[in-house]
Design a protein around this motif. Structure first.
Motif, PDB file in Angstrom:
ATOM      1  N   ASN A 177       0.957  -1.143  -0.048  1.00  0.00           N
ATOM      2  CA  ASN A 177       0.102  -0.110   0.016  1.00  0.00           C
ATOM      3  C   ASN A 177       1.006   1.210   0.101  1.00  0.00           C
ATOM      4  O   ASN A 177       1.553   1.680   1.165  1.00  0.00           O
ATOM      5  CB  ASN A 177      -0.939   0.191   1.417  1.00  0.00           C
ATOM      6  CG  ASN A 177      -1.805   1.122   1.028  1.00  0.00           C
ATOM      7  OD1 ASN A 177      -1.784   2.279   0.141  1.00  0.00           O
ATOM      8  ND2 ASN A 177      -2.522   1.593   2.596  1.00  0.00           N
ATOM      9  N   ASN A 178       1.006   2.209  -0.923  1.00  0.00           N
ATOM     10  CA  ASN A 178       1.955   3.018  -1.166  1.00  0.00           C
ATOM     11  C   ASN A 178       1.590   4.665  -0.741  1.00  0.00           C
ATOM     12  O   ASN A 178       1.490   5.465  -1.081  1.00  0.00           O
ATOM     13  CB  ASN A 178       2.693   3.247  -3.009  1.00  0.00           C
ATOM     14  CG  ASN A 178       1.423   3.896  -3.396  1.00  0.00           C
ATOM     15  OD1 ASN A 178       0.408   3.562  -3.162  1.00  0.00           O
ATOM     16  ND2 ASN A 178       1.577   3.625  -4.968  1.00  0.00           N
ATOM     17  N   THR A 179      -0.597   4.533  -0.049  1.00  0.00           N
ATOM     18  CA  THR A 179      -0.634   5.523   0.075  1.00  0.00           C
ATOM     19  C   THR A 179       0.667   6.718   1.183  1.00  0.00           C
ATOM     20  O   THR A 179      -0.162   7.127   0.620  1.00  0.00           O
ATOM     21  CB  THR A 179      -1.852   5.090   0.376  1.00  0.00           C
ATOM     22  OG1 THR A 179      -3.025   4.337  -0.463  1.00  0.00           O
ATOM     23  CG2 THR A 179      -3.127   6.356   1.272  1.00  0.00           C
ATOM     24  N   SER A 180       0.615   6.519   2.341  1.00  0.00           N
ATOM     25  CA  SER A 180       1.310   6.782   2.893  1.00  0.00           C
ATOM     26  C   SER A 180       2.266   8.226   2.670  1.00  0.00           C
ATOM     27  O   SER A 180       3.113   8.897   2.898  1.00  0.00           O
ATOM     28  CB  SER A 180       1.235   5.893   3.695  1.00  0.00           C
ATOM     29  OG  SER A 180       2.734   5.199   3.864  1.00  0.00           O
ATOM     30  N   TYR A 181       3.309   7.023   1.396  1.00  0.00           N
ATOM     31  CA  TYR A 181       4.413   7.630   0.988  1.00  0.00           C
ATOM     32  C   TYR A 181       4.562   8.102  -0.852  1.00  0.00           C
ATOM     33  O   TYR A 181       5.443   9.030  -0.897  1.00  0.00           O
ATOM     34  CB  TYR A 181       5.551   6.587   1.054  1.00  0.00           C
ATOM     35  CG  TYR A 181       5.510   5.619   0.283  1.00  0.00           C
ATOM     36  CD1 TYR A 181       5.470   5.876  -1.194  1.00  0.00           C
ATOM     37  CD2 TYR A 181       5.597   4.720   1.290  1.00  0.00           C
ATOM     38  CE1 TYR A 181       5.739   4.157  -1.500  1.00  0.00           C
ATOM     39  CE2 TYR A 181       5.146   3.890   0.011  1.00  0.00           C
ATOM     40  CZ  TYR A 181       5.394   3.213  -0.893  1.00  0.00           C
ATOM     41  OH  TYR A 181       5.491   1.908  -2.003  1.00  0.00           O
ATOM     42  N   SER A 224      -1.172   1.987  -5.467  1.00  0.00           N
ATOM     43  CA  SER A 224      -1.250   0.672  -5.757  1.00  0.00           C
ATOM     44  C   SER A 224      -1.174  -0.178  -4.279  1.00  0.00           C
ATOM     45  O   SER A 224      -0.628   0.259  -3.283  1.00  0.00           O
ATOM     46  CB  SER A 224       0.488  -0.425  -6.351  1.00  0.00           C
ATOM     47  OG  SER A 224       1.534   0.335  -5.414  1.00  0.00           O
ATOM     48  N   ILE A 225      -2.149  -0.358  -4.462  1.00  0.00           N
ATOM     49  CA  ILE A 225      -2.817  -0.944  -3.369  1.00  0.00           C
ATOM     50  C   ILE A 225      -3.637  -2.949  -3.400  1.00  0.00           C
ATOM     51  O   ILE A 225      -4.007  -3.147  -4.656  1.00  0.00           O
ATOM     52  CB  ILE A 225      -4.406  -1.533  -2.553  1.00  0.00           C
ATOM     53  CG1 ILE A 225      -4.126   0.787  -2.680  1.00  0.00           C
ATOM     54  CG2 ILE A 225      -4.640  -1.411  -1.109  1.00  0.00           C
ATOM     55  CD1 ILE A 225      -4.805   1.443  -2.870  1.00  0.00           C
ATOM     56  N   GLU A 226      -2.994  -3.650  -2.459  1.00  0.00           N
ATOM     57  CA  GLU A 226      -2.572  -5.129  -3.191  1.00  0.00           C
ATOM     58  C   GLU A 226      -3.303  -5.697  -1.519  1.00  0.00           C
ATOM     59  O   GLU A 226      -3.398  -5.772  -0.623  1.00  0.00           O
ATOM     60  CB  GLU A 226      -1.477  -5.790  -2.773  1.00  0.00           C
ATOM     61  CG  GLU A 226      -1.472  -7.175  -3.256  1.00  0.00           C
ATOM     62  CD  GLU A 226       0.309  -8.098  -2.044  1.00  0.00           C
ATOM     63  OE1 GLU A 226       0.295  -8.855  -2.799  1.00  0.00           O
ATOM     64  OE2 GLU A 226       1.002  -7.248  -2.279  1.00  0.00           O
ATOM     65  N   ASN A 227      -4.482  -6.519  -2.439  1.00  0.00           N
ATOM     66  CA  ASN A 227      -5.365  -7.696  -1.696  1.00  0.00           C
ATOM     67  C   ASN A 227      -6.690  -7.187  -0.706  1.00  0.00           C
ATOM     68  O   ASN A 227      -6.546  -7.300   0.449  1.00  0.00           O
ATOM     69  CB  ASN A 227      -4.463  -8.832  -0.111  1.00  0.00           C
ATOM     70  CG  ASN A 227      -4.838  -9.772  -0.343  1.00  0.00           C
ATOM     71  OD1 ASN A 227      -5.157 -10.694  -1.226  1.00  0.00           O
ATOM     72  ND2 ASN A 227      -4.536  -9.994   1.123  1.00  0.00           N
ATOM     73  N   PHE A 228      -6.710  -6.070  -1.608  1.00  0.00           N
ATOM     74  CA  PHE A 228      -8.539  -5.618  -0.805  1.00  0.00           C
ATOM     75  C   PHE A 228      -9.477  -6.839  -0.840  1.00  0.00           C
ATOM     76  O   PHE A 228      -9.527  -7.563  -1.945  1.00  0.00           O
ATOM     77  CB  PHE A 228      -8.636  -4.446  -1.837  1.00  0.00           C
ATOM     78  CG  PHE A 228      -8.554  -3.088  -1.708  1.00  0.00           C
ATOM     79  CD1 PHE A 228      -9.284  -2.556  -0.178  1.00  0.00           C
ATOM     80  CD2 PHE A 228      -8.572  -2.190  -2.436  1.00  0.00           C
ATOM     81  CE1 PHE A 228      -8.976  -1.121   0.518  1.00  0.00           C
ATOM     82  CE2 PHE A 228      -8.069  -0.650  -1.659  1.00  0.00           C
ATOM     83  CZ  PHE A 228      -8.644  -0.656  -0.762  1.00  0.00           C
ATOM     84  N   ARG A 229     -10.623  -6.934  -0.129  1.00  0.00           N
ATOM     85  CA  ARG A 229     -11.547  -7.392  -0.077  1.00  0.00           C
ATOM     86  C   ARG A 229     -12.738  -6.602  -0.256  1.00  0.00           C
ATOM     87  O   ARG A 229     -12.882  -6.193   0.125  1.00  0.00           O
ATOM     88  CB  ARG A 229     -11.674  -8.674   1.189  1.00  0.00           C
ATOM     89  CG  ARG A 229     -10.341  -9.330   1.187  1.00  0.00           C
ATOM     90  CD  ARG A 229     -10.414 -10.889   2.172  1.00  0.00           C
ATOM     91  NE  ARG A 229      -9.713 -11.150   3.053  1.00  0.00           N
ATOM     92  CZ  ARG A 229      -9.760 -12.234   3.935  1.00  0.00           C
ATOM     93  NH1 ARG A 229     -10.818 -12.807   4.265  1.00  0.00           N
ATOM     94  NH2 ARG A 229      -8.588 -12.875   3.683  1.00  0.00           N
TER      95      ARG A 229
END
Length: 294
Positions: free
Chosen positions: A249-253, A261-266
């Motif tokens: 999860n690159n949201t913070s930086y 880019s985010i991996e493995n949402f349900r």
């Protein structure tokens, strides 16, 4: 703001907007429940105790409060509920009027209309009106806080205040702020399916990955009991976004305006008759509150 350690005894009903008020043209009925009497507003009345319920409609979020208030008065009257009044609260000072505080203490429940959720926070947050709502919701069985569109989005402690659907998942495109905190472990979004707001709810949850995102379709809502058990009501869909299992999860930086880019949402898709346990993050099909599946 007063905090409570126990689970709320009241009921929260969050609606995605454009709920059937008995005014849908016949040609559009195929997209909604067959009978207005079976729809969301009727369910709100039932949750508040039936036709004798004392309902206070709060139009503070709207720029057309008189028109919207009259529409809800007519809709509830058609459904046989006569003790319905509108609170014309437009500024924080209005929310402090003794008449409104007295009516709030006597109400079976309240219904926040749509409009601008930021106005609801600005007018009510931290006021005596807000404290009475929180106390009654947490301590009184059967007390109902309902809200549609902006009225639903303001219910969580983290609130989406804006963001273009077309630019969602570009860092910073979704605007978040504090809400009224009736529900502390979720983030609501409204008009979800029709306006394509999936990306902005994903960004909101990626920013706060231990919240459950709840995307509410139009003429659709969730009835939340004990602050935890969701029952889907209405004619459309509810989308649940769970970020607890996110890995990358690159949201913070990520730099503002760059792709996330985010991996493995349900993701879960709920329709009428489906249930979801927020705490256990489990989905279940059924027409009664179920024994939750393993």
């Amino acid at each position: 703001m007063t905090t409570f350690e126990q689970a709320p005894k009241g009921i929260l009903i969050a609606v995605g907007g454009n709920e059937d008020k008995g005014t849908f043209p016949r040609a559009k009925k195929q997209y909604h429940l067959n009978f207005f009497e079976l729809g969301i507003l009727k369910r709100i009345i039932d949750a508040m105790g039936g036709s004798q319920a004392r309902i206070e409609v709060i139009t503070s979020a709207s720029m057309i409060p008189e028109e919207l208030g009259a529409l809800y008065l007519r809709a509830f009257e058609v459904l046989g509920c006569q003790q319905v009044r509108v609170m014309d609260i437009r500024e924080e000072a209005d929310a402090l009027k003794p008449e409104y505080l007295q009516r709030l203490r006597a109400a079976s429940g309240v219904m926040f209309t749509g409009g601008d959720q930021s106005r609801l926070f600005r007018i009510f947050s931290g006021t005596a009106f807000h404290q009475i709502l929180l106390r009654r919701y947490y301590q009184e069985e059967g007390f109902v806080i309902a809200g549609t569109s902006a009225g639903a989005m303001a219910m969580s402690d983290i609130m989406i205040t804006g963001g273009s659907s077309s630019r969602a998942l570009l860092k910073g495109s979704v605007k978040l702020d504090r809400g009224l905190a009736f529900q502390e472990n979720v983030i609501f979004d409204s008009h979800f399916v029709k306006r394509g707001r999936f990306g902005r709810l994903m960004e909101a949850v990626a920013t706060h990955p231990f919240k459950i995102g709840i995307g509410l379709g139009e003429d659709t809502g969730v009835l939340i009991s004990q602050g935890n058990f969701i029952e889907t009501i209405g004619s459309n869909l509810v989308i649940v976004v769970d970020g607890h299992h996110i890995k990358h999860n690159n949201t913070s930086y990520a730099a503002p305006g760059t792709p996330l880019s985010i991996e493995n949402f349900r993701v879960h898709v709920l329709a009428l008759g489906n249930y979801y346990d927020i705490k256990e993050r489990k989905f279940c099909v059924g027409n009664k509150q179920p024994a939750w599946e393993e």
